[in-house]
Structures are given as C-alpha cells and as structure tokens.
Design an enzyme around this catalytic site. Structure first.
Site, PDB file in Angstrom:
ATOM      1  N   CYS A 281      12.550  28.563  27.597  1.00  0.00           N
ATOM      2  CA  CYS A 281      11.382  29.451  27.662  1.00  0.00           C
ATOM      3  C   CYS A 281      11.806  30.908  27.625  1.00  0.00           C
ATOM      4  CB  CYS A 281      10.591  29.185  28.929  1.00  0.00           C
ATOM      5  SG  CYS A 281      11.600  29.431  30.383  1.00  0.00           S
ATOM      6  N   GLU A 382       4.997  29.619  18.895  1.00  0.00           N
ATOM      7  CA  GLU A 382       6.227  29.415  19.680  1.00  0.00           C
ATOM      8  C   GLU A 382       6.960  28.254  18.999  1.00  0.00           C
ATOM      9  OE1 GLU A 382       5.905  27.694  23.629  1.00  0.00           O
ATOM     10  OE2 GLU A 382       7.791  28.620  24.216  1.00  0.00           O
TER      11      GLU A 382
END
Ligand code: NAD
Length: 498
Positions: A281, A382
């Site tokens: 992340c 993403e």
C-alpha cells in the site's frame, strides 16, 4: 488437499460451512490448500467465544497482560523464519521481504509491551473544594480486524497486539488468499499464555465480513484493504453503531527534483516500485519527474528495472516474486496494455515474462511506463503490481497540485537536495505519510499509520497512540470524600462559586 480451518476458543475449529476458497502457490501456479469460509453461524460462534473471554481478559491486571505480550514477542521473534516462509509460499513475496514484514509487526508488539505506560490516565487534584477529577481508559469489548492479502502478518499485527494489550478480545478475519500465517500467530498467542477466546481467527469472504459488521456483540472494526471495500465497511459498521477505522487503497507519488542525486533516487524508486512486486500500500506507483531530470531518470530507472532478479520467493537470490493470483496478473497485464493504447511509452515492458522451471507461476516483470498523463487508466487505477508510471511536471508546485488532485492520500515522497523545496512539499501535500529522500515513509510503531482522503475512512490511524485511543474509551471520574459531619453543600443549581 489440506484444509485451513478457523481458530476459535483456543483451538482449530472446522466450522459449519462447506464453502471453501483455493489457496494458491503463486510461484508454481498450483493450488496448495483450501480455506474454510465461515457461515453466519460460525461468525456467531467466534464472536460469542470472544465475548465470553472479554469478561475475564478485560479484568486482567496490566502485569498479566504485559507478561503475555513479552512472551508473544519472544515467540514471534524466534519463529520469524517459519512465519516468513509461510507468507512467501502463499503471497509470493521473497522470504527476506517477508522477514521484514514480520519485523515491522514485531515492532508493534514491542510498542504494546509498554501498555502500562500507554494507559496511564490523568489526575487533577482539588478542582473544587475537596473534589478531585481523574480519567482513565477502558477496553471496548470484542474488536474485529479485517485484513488484506498483501501483508498477512504485519497488517493484523498493527491491530491485535494493541487491542489485546488494551484489554479487548480480537477476532481476525484475514485475507482468504493467504490465511496460514494467522494460524501460526494464533498458536503463538496460545503458547504465550493468552487465555482461550482472546484471539480468534475466522476465515471467510463477504458472508463472514457482513456477519461481523452486523453482529451486536462486536464493538469495533479495524479494516485494511481496497478503497471500495473500506468505504463499504465504514458505512455498514458505523450504521450499526460500531467504532470503525477503514484504511483503503493508494496511489503513491514520488517527486524527483532536478537537484536530487540521480543514482540515489533511481535506486530507491526501483526498490519502492518493484519490492514485493508492487503489492504494497506504500509502494511508489507514480514518479513525478520535475523539469529536465525526466529523461535521465527514466533511463536510469529502466536500466535498474531490467536488472531486477525475478523468481520464486523461496529462492534466496530472487529480488521480486510473483503476484498473488492469476487474476491479479491478468489485471496488471491488461492495465499495462491500456497504457500503451492510451498513448504512454512502455520504456520497460514486463508482460510475458516467464521464469524457467516456474512457467505456470503468476509472474509479471518490472514495468516502466513513461509520458503518463492523469487521464490514463494506468494513472487513475491502483494497479497494485510491479508497474511504475512516470509523469512529467515543470515545478514542485505543479507536482504538489497533481498529488493533491488525486483521490488517494496514503504516502508520498520527494527526492531533492533542497530543504526549502522539501519543506514546501511536506507542508503542502494532502497526504498522511510523507518521505523526504525516503521512498516508503512507513511510520515506526510508536507513531500511527494512516492516510488521508480515500485512503482512510474514520478518524483514527492504526497502532501508535491513535491505536491505543481507538481500542479504548475514556472515563472521567469526579470524586469527593466529605467529612461525615460536614454540611452536604447540595444545591439545586449548578455551582456558581469555587
Ligand atoms: P480487498 O479490499 O480485496 O480485501 C480486503 C479484505 O476485505 C479481505 O479480508 C477480504 O476478504 C475482504 N473483502 C473483499 N471483498 C469484500 C466484500 N465485497 N465485502 C466484504 N469484505 C470483502 O483488498 P486486498 O486485495 O486483499 O488488498 C489490497 C488492497 O489493500 C490494496 O488496495 C491496498 O492498497 C490496500 N492496502 C491498504 C493499506 C493501507 O494501509 N492503507 C495497507 C495494505 C493494503
């Protein structure tokens, strides 16, 4: 086929459901186990067991809790290699990186070992004649952790050591893609002396998650995962009256100014983009090259990307392993293709990479995409794979504006020799975690971890002081111990004098 069961009441528990999910070995592409998916009845059994355990654990002394935490710390430390190998086999990341993940989790356990100090309250003497006020914090009850595949040991350890140290019981719903690390962690808690029912592992998918979000005996939910699910968890959990912190996805930018040392910056960019195959992340997925630095930067990063040794996570010379599933690989490959179709330049193309002897593994090679613009899918999505997009900008202010226009706000970094530019950046970006010549600015355990904007729903970050605050609630006591003979001083109006 090995079946991975739940851990309820201090022991493995098969549950009532016949539904399972496959657990792959990403390096070989073969299924290695199946994991049980909890039914609503299993959720209820897990939460009930945790609720019963709360009655005694919440009353345990700080010394008792600390002793268990120190013992757990020793056990995790001693079994780091074993945990790392389990992680590597199911996630795909290289073992050295998995050891690093366990180490970062261990640091949270060490932080939680200081719980007697962290839970100290406040005391005000003589706030009024003969009256003292003091505050202290109490545990919430059954706390739930719902965690992603990409850090199967570390992300749960952001939560359960702190929650348990605060006197709560904890039900962990780990990712169904790499569930085994949690089972070893459950054994280690048990070996450390944690009473049965204080730490529970419940495997499952949406059915289990919804059951936990709706269960009346769940007090709080910590979630880490993708943004759409984080938003959903926050909405449903809070609608049910629960305390919720939900950490979401990311698109982390690194800004490289022309005065940054090129070799240093490109080394760090490559490591931050391709370490753990970009499935972090806090991975850097967008490099913002400012001014004339761009061409040299893309050349340096491309050379280094081509040199990354891609291979199975268990091989000691591998620097980058496969991605987690075939579906993840296909999605990443599709997005790289969309970049080319939408006009970006594929400086390094990792599609089609095969690793000899592991032809069926879920591998994608490091990929560098240049001349990316903010409208392209590779920039907007993403990607969560080993893909670095390079965007060009004319100034540090333009770079800050680009970052602030992005819906995510997890992490960001700047590479520069200018303190003035770095300071402008650190103050101006709307992002929760900022690195200055540090590409992956993950806070130490005694700070708190969390992003801004679509990277976090709820107002508390995880671990550190905010973690302690999240897993406890404050009580303030106002006390008077009068002389029995004294006048009571009781009155029908609020006090007007001291
Ligand atoms: P995910 O959102 O698919 O899954 C996370 C958890 O939610 C899992 O336990 C999963 O079983 C559960 N889940 C999935 N779909 C659900 C649904 N429809 N309803 C209820 N529960 C559901 O995330 P992932 O693919 O496992 O992990 C990668 C994502 O996590 C990335 O977006 C990454 O950025 C993010 N992440 C964020 C942080 C952070 O600190 N912000 C840290 C690690 C990972």
């Amino acid at each position: 086929m090995r079946t991975i069961t739940h851990w309820i009441g201090g022991k493995p528990e098969p549950g009532t459901s016949s539904r399972t999910s496959p657990v792959w070995n990403p390096a070989t592409g073969e299924q290695q186990a199946e994991v049980t998916l909890a039914s609503v009845a299993d959720v209820d059994a897990a939460v009930r067991s945790a609720a019963v355990a709360f009655e005694t654990w919440s009353q345990s002394s700080l010394s008792t809790r600390t002793k268990v935490l120190f013992a757990f710390r020793e056990l995790v430390n001693a079994r780091t290699q074993e945990l790392a190998e389990i992680i590597s086999d199911e996630h795909g990341k290289v073992v050295s990186d998995a050891r690093g993940e366990v180490q970062r989790g261990l640091e949270v356990v060490e932080f939680a070992c200081g719980i007697p100090t962290l839970l100290k309250g406040d005391f005000s003497d003589q706030v009024s004649g003969g009256v003292d006020v003091f505050s202290f914090r109490q545990p919430l009850g059954v706390c739930v952790g719902i965690t992603p595949f990409n850090f199967p040991a570390m992300v749960p350890m952001w939560m359960h050591p702190v929650a348990i140290a605060c006197g709560n019981t904890f039900v962990l719903k780990p990712s169904e893609r790499d569930p085994s690390a949690s089972m070893l962690v459950a054994e280690l808690w048990s070996e450390a002396g944690l009473p049965d029912g204080v730490f529970t592992v419940l495997h499952g998918d949406k059915e289990a998650v919804d059951g936990l979000l709706d269960h009346p005996d769940v007090a709080a939910v910590s979630f880490v995962g993708s943004t759409p699910i984080a938003r959903y968890i926050h909405e449903r959990g809070t609608a049910n009256g629960k305390r919720v912190q939900a950490l979401g996805g990311a698109k982390n930018h690194a800004v490289i100014l022309p005065d940054a040392p090129l070799d240093y910056a490109s080394d760090h960019l490559v490591a931050a983009a391709f370490g753990s195959a970009g499935e972090r992340c806090m991975a850097i997925s967008a490099a913002v090259a400012v001014g004339p630095a761009g061409d040299d930067l893309v050349a340096a990063v491309s050379d280094k990307a081509r040199a990354v040794k891609v291979g199975p996570g268990r091989e000691t010379d591998s620097e980058m392993g496969p991605v987690v599933t075939a579906a993840a690989r296909d999605r990443i490959v599709g997005l790289i293709g969309s970049g080319a179709e939408q006009g970006a330049t594929l400086a390094v193309d990792g599609r089609g990479l095969t690793v000899p002897g592991h032809e069926k593994g879920f591998f994608v090679g490091p990929t560098v995409i240049d001349n990316v613009t903010r409208e392209m899918d590779v920039y907007r999505e993403e990607i969560f794979g080993p893909v670095l997009s390079v965007v060009r900008a004319d100034s540090v202010d333009e770079a800050i504006a680009l970052i602030n226009a992005n819906p995510y706000g997890n992490g960001t970094a700047i590479f520069t020799s200018s303190g003035e530019a770095a300071r402008r950046f650190q103050r101006g970006v709307n992002v929760g975690m900022v690195g200055i010549n540090v590409p992956i600015p993950v806070p130490m355990a005694y700070y708190s971890f969390g992003g801004w904007k679509d990277s976090l729903f709820g107002d508390k970050h995880v671990h550190g002081p905010e973690g302690v605050s999240f897993y406890t609630r404050a009580k303030v006591v106002t006390a008077r111990w009068p002389h029995v003979e004294a006048a009571s001083g009781a009155s029908y109006h609020f006090p007007t004098a001291n």
